[in-house]
Each structure stands twice: as structure tokens, then as C-alpha cells.
Design an enzyme around this catalytic site. Structure first.
Site, PDB file in Angstrom:
ATOM      1  N   HIS A  25      91.082  40.493  60.500  1.00 15.13           N
ATOM      2  CA  HIS A  25      91.052  40.576  59.038  1.00 15.13           C
ATOM      3  C   HIS A  25      91.431  41.981  58.595  1.00 15.13           C
ATOM      4  CE1 HIS A  25      88.473  36.845  57.850  1.00 15.13           C
ATOM      5  NE2 HIS A  25      89.367  36.567  58.761  1.00 15.13           N
ATOM      6  N   TYR A  62      82.955  38.192  49.110  1.00 10.81           N
ATOM      7  CA  TYR A  62      81.605  38.626  48.733  1.00 10.81           C
ATOM      8  C   TYR A  62      81.530  38.507  47.212  1.00 10.81           C
ATOM      9  CZ  TYR A  62      81.068  40.895  53.346  1.00 10.81           C
ATOM     10  OH  TYR A  62      80.956  41.158  54.689  1.00 10.81           O
ATOM     11  N   PRO A 103      72.086  41.879  56.093  1.00 11.05           N
ATOM     12  CA  PRO A 103      73.354  41.406  56.661  1.00 11.05           C
ATOM     13  C   PRO A 103      74.607  41.731  55.841  1.00 11.05           C
ATOM     14  CG  PRO A 103      72.100  39.580  55.758  1.00 11.05           C
ATOM     15  CD  PRO A 103      71.202  40.781  55.681  1.00 11.05           C
ATOM     16  N   LYS A 145      76.583  44.743  59.681  1.00  7.19           N
ATOM     17  CA  LYS A 145      76.457  45.920  60.547  1.00  7.19           C
ATOM     18  C   LYS A 145      75.448  45.763  61.691  1.00  7.19           C
ATOM     19  CE  LYS A 145      79.568  48.322  58.657  1.00  7.19           C
ATOM     20  NZ  LYS A 145      80.843  48.088  59.335  1.00  7.19           N
ATOM     21  N   TYR A 176      83.385  49.753  56.384  1.00  8.02           N
ATOM     22  CA  TYR A 176      83.439  48.344  56.778  1.00  8.02           C
ATOM     23  C   TYR A 176      84.092  48.178  58.153  1.00  8.02           C
ATOM     24  CZ  TYR A 176      83.280  43.329  56.041  1.00  8.02           C
ATOM     25  OH  TYR A 176      82.983  41.990  56.171  1.00  8.02           O
TER      26      TYR A 176
HETATM   27  C1  PHB Z   1      78.829  35.856  58.782  1.00 14.64           C
HETATM   28  O1  PHB Z   1      79.938  35.381  59.024  1.00 14.64           O
HETATM   29  O2  PHB Z   1      77.791  35.308  59.179  1.00 14.64           O
HETATM   30  C2  PHB Z   1      78.742  37.124  57.993  1.00 14.64           C
HETATM   31  C3  PHB Z   1      79.911  37.786  57.664  1.00 14.64           C
HETATM   32  C4  PHB Z   1      79.848  38.952  56.918  1.00 14.64           C
HETATM   33  C5  PHB Z   1      78.636  39.441  56.515  1.00 14.64           C
HETATM   34  C6  PHB Z   1      77.457  38.785  56.870  1.00 14.64           C
HETATM   35  C7  PHB Z   1      77.518  37.633  57.606  1.00 14.64           C
HETATM   36  O3  PHB Z   1      78.597  40.569  55.777  1.00 14.64           O
END
Ligand code: PHB
Ligand code: APR
Length: 389
Positions: free
Chosen positions: A72, A200, A292, A296, A384
Site C-alpha cells: 500500500h 479511516y 490499534p 503499531k 505510518y
Molecule cells: C486491520 O486490518 O486489522 C487494521 C488495519 C489498520 C489499523 C488497525 C487494524 O490501523
């Protein structure tokens, strides 16, 4: 029994450390409280920083990740009906790898087992003894018998609820914690992801995240009350709520289907200082937890493994103690930056019960700034994709 490094916990931290040490001819034994299948049943975030990708390569376990993982180059951020993209590749020259933590752990188990690595499952009553002496050992019960594992060093990779952290005397350890007043309700569904990148979303109904595991496996989350129960959320109710939190452009592409997993996770920030005591070193969730948002957790565990593995390597190969003596200091310097990023991103994207109109305007202004300012996007992207080790 004797080994060079006794590793408590067969999660990703313990297994990655064991495999890296093995590549350098350093012997370890992993003591795991559960079974392999139990560990592989846990569903966790799936975004790997470039540092973890390199460690997987160094550990010789990167082939499937490179074949099946998704690179990504950016991510989407939605707020107030709008959506913007943060381009990691353009701003940092790096990207992230979307590959489930379960798959990382499976590849590590396979590699340890193929190499004849020693993993003892179903251990109980683990006690770390003499960590502040030159002759530490670990006692435990397995198959109804008591065992004693003598070693040079102990790696405490046993997660937040393990015994390792508590082995550091209370008067020598300081713990820092923040518990967030909400959880994440997550589902896994065998549907194509809504977008080829993650979304997000900060919406007035709360946070939502669209993630994925592969081309036909999606992972979605919505912010929920801490008191919520999975049983109270039918699949239809989940999809309806998710749709209310996403911009129209995303809703139009969303494919829903039955969930194959559904769970609620609390959000917590936690750090234990120091991360070492004598010959005991804490790694991963044993020493720190992040919310989450930004994924990280596994990545910060991996940076600990990097510092510890290199410290141990220097010790065994060159007789140089500096890496292990400074382990806690080096690991914590990076841990706190990952904590800051996870806390910042969580604070930016969620709705809080006691948020005033002023707080909401601050959040909106910060999102507008991030949407429009290249330097703000670069700061986010650097964090990130993962700070340097
Ligand atoms: C996930 O795919 O479970 C996931 C991805 C990004 C995040 C948190 C969880 O920031
Ligand atoms: N004795 C032996 N093993 C133990 C003990 C114990 N007393 N206590 C816990 N364990 C095992 C657990 O069963 C688990 O398999 O230690 C392992 C710890 O694994 P994780 O909790 O996955 O922690 P870690 O390996 O540091 O991985 C960090 O995984 O937990 C996620 O969000 C976290 O993504 C992060 C990453």
C-alpha cells in the site's frame, strides 16, 4: 535443560526473535502457554512497516509475504463527507505491506518447526528466577512435570498478561497507562475490500475503518461503547452502522456479506519502564500496548525484537555488551514515538463522550489541516510507514 536464550511466549515477538537468533546460530527455547492453533486463532491488525518487512526477510520467512501481501502506497482519510489521501510513497519513498498478523505468525511457526526449533506448548506456572544474576533460569510445568531451563538471557515476550513484566520488582518499574472510553467492534467477511487502500473515517457517529486481508477477505471496524456486547450486533446492524459512518463514494462500493468473525477490542495505551532488569528483557505487548489506530502493535513489537536481537548478536559474536546494556533505552526511545502517533491518530479520529463543541472544532481543524498541508501529511506518512530503527 539449557539454552542460550529462554523465550517466554510464542506470539509474533517470541517467534521472530527465536527465528532471527537461529539464523545467527544462537540457540533458544520458546515456552508458550497455549497451543499453536490457539495462537493462530487470534485476529489482529495486518499492516507491516518496512522495518518488519526487512526483519522477516532477514529471518528467511518473507517469501509468502512477498507473494501474497499487498503493498500500500497510501491511505484514505474520510471526515465530514469528504475523503483525502495521504501518499506514503511520494512523501517518504516507502510503503507498507498489508499481510495479516496471523499469517506472519504462521510463517514463523512453520520456519521454527522446519528448522527443528524448540517450542514447548501448554506450559504452566512459568517463573523467571535469578534474572539479576549471571545464572538465570526459568522453571515451568509441562505434561504434569516440573522443568528447569537454565539460560544466559530471558526474553519476556509473553504479552500484556504475561509473567515477565511482573518479575521486575515493583519499586524498580514504572507503568504509564491511558484507557480510552470506547472499543472497536470488528468483523471479518469474505467480501472484496471496499477500496484497494484502507479508509479511516471520522464521522459524527464515531470512528470507522475499512481494512482487508486479501482480495476476498475484508476487515471492518466501528467504534463502539465499552459496554457493548458482540451478541447485540447482528451482521445487518453492523453493516448499517458502518454505512452511516462512511462517505457516499465508499458506501456505493461496499459489498456486505456474512461475518466469519466478530469481536470487540478495548483501546489502551500502556508503557512499562524500564524494559530490562538484569538478564531479563521485555519485548512487545509485555512492555507496551497501543490503541490499534495506525496498526503499531505488531510493528512496535518488531522494533523491540530488532534491538534485542542485535544486542544479543553483538554479545555472542563480538563479546560486546553495549547493545544489551542499552536495550531498554533504545527500545523505549522508539516505543514512545509509536505511542505518540497511535494516541494522536486515535484522538483525531474518534468521538469522545465528553467532547465539547470546542473540542470538535479542534478535531475538524486538525483534519482540515492534514487534508490540505503537505508537511502535515508527510509527518503522518513518516510515522505510518514506520520510523527508522
Ligand atoms: C486491520 O486490518 O486489522 C487494521 C488495519 C489498520 C489499523 C488497525 C487494524 O490501523
Ligand atoms: N507463559 C508462557 N506463555 C505465555 C504466558 C506465560 N505465563 N503468558 C502469555 N503467554 C503467551 C501468550 O499465550 C501469547 O501467545 O505469550 C504470547 C504473547 O503473544 P502476544 O500477546 O501476541 O504478544 P507479542 O508476541 O508481543 O505480539 C505483539 O501481537 O498482541 C499483539 O497487538 C499485539 O500486534 C501486537 C503483537
Amino acid at each position: 535443560m539449557r539454552t542460550q536464550v529462554a523465550i517466554i511466549g510464542g506470539g509474533p515477538s517470541g517467534l521472530l526473535l527465536s527465528q532471527l537468533l537461529h539464523i545467527r546460530g544462537i540457540d533458544s527455547v520458546v515456552l508458550e502457554r497455549k497451543t499453536r492453533d490457539y495462537v493462530l486463532g487470534r485476529i489482529r491488525a495486518g499492516v507491516l512497516e518496512r522495518g518488519l518487512v526487512s526483519l522477516m526477510e532477514e529471518a528467511g520467512v518473507a517469501d509468502r509475504m512477498h507473494r501474497e501481501g499487498l503493498r500500500h502506497d497510501g491511505t484514505l482519510i474520510a471526515h465530514g463527507g469528504d475523503m483525502f489521501r495521504v501518499d506514503f510513497a511520494r512523501t517518504t519513498g516507502h510503503s507498507v505491506m498489508v499481510y495479516g498478523q496471523t499469517e506472519v505468525t504462521r510463517d514463523l511457526y512453520d520456519a521454527r518447526e522446519a528448522a527443528g526449533g524448540q517450542i514447548v506448548y501448554n506450559v504452566e506456572d512459568v517463573v523467571i528466577e535469578g534474572a539479576d544474576t549471571d545464572t538465570p533460569f526459568v522453571s515451568y510445568t509441562a505434561d504434569g512435570k516440573s522443568h528447569r531451563l537454565a539460560c544466559d538471557f530471558v526474553a519476556g515476550c509473553d504479552g500484556f498478561h504475561g509473567v515477565s513484566r511482573k518479575t521486575i520488582p515493583q519499586d524498580l518499574r514504572q507503568e504509564f497507562e491511558k484507557v480510552y472510553p470506547f472499543g472497536w467492534l470488528g468483523i471479518l467477511s469474505e467480501t472484496p475490500p471496499v477500496n484497494h487502500e484502507l479508509i479511516y473515517a471520522n464521522s459524527e457517529r464515531g470512528f470507522a475503518l475499512c481494512s482487508m486481508r486479501n482480495a476476498n477477505l475484508s476487515r471492518y471496524y466501528i467504534q463502539c461503547a465499552m459496554t457493548d456486547r458482540v451478541e447485540n450486533w447482528s451482521d445487518d446492524a453492523f453493516w448499517d452502522e458502518l454505512k452511516r459512518r462512511l462517505p457516499q463514494a465508499a458506501v456505493a462500493e461496499l459489498q456486505t456479506g456474512p461475518s466469519i468473525e466478530k469481536s470487540i477490542a478495548p483501546l489502551r495505551s500502556f508503557v512499562c519502564e524500564p524494559m530490562q532488569w538484569g538478564r531479563l528483557f521485555l519485548c512487545g505487548d509485555a512492555a507496551h500496548i497501543v490503541p490499534p489506530t495506525g496498526a503499531k502493535g505488531l510493528n512496535t513489537a518488531a522494533s523491540d525484537v530488532h534491538y534485542l536481537y542485535n544486542g544479543l548478536r553483538q554479545f555472542y559474536e563480538e563479546g560486546d555488551r553495549s547493545g544489551i546494556d542499552r536495550y531498554s533505552e533504545r527500545a523505549l526511545a522508539r516505543v514512545w514515538k509509536a505511542e505518540r502517533f497511535s494516541w494522536w491518530f486515535s484522538s483525531l479520529m474518534h468521538r469522545y463522550r465528553d467532547q465539547s463543541e470546542f473540542d470538535l472544532r479542534m478535531q475538524r481543524a486538525e483534519l482540515d489541516f492534514l487534508a490540505s498541508d503537505a508537511a502535515a501529511q508527510a509527518a503522518m506518512a513518516i510515522n505510518y510507514v514506520g520510523l527508522d530503527y
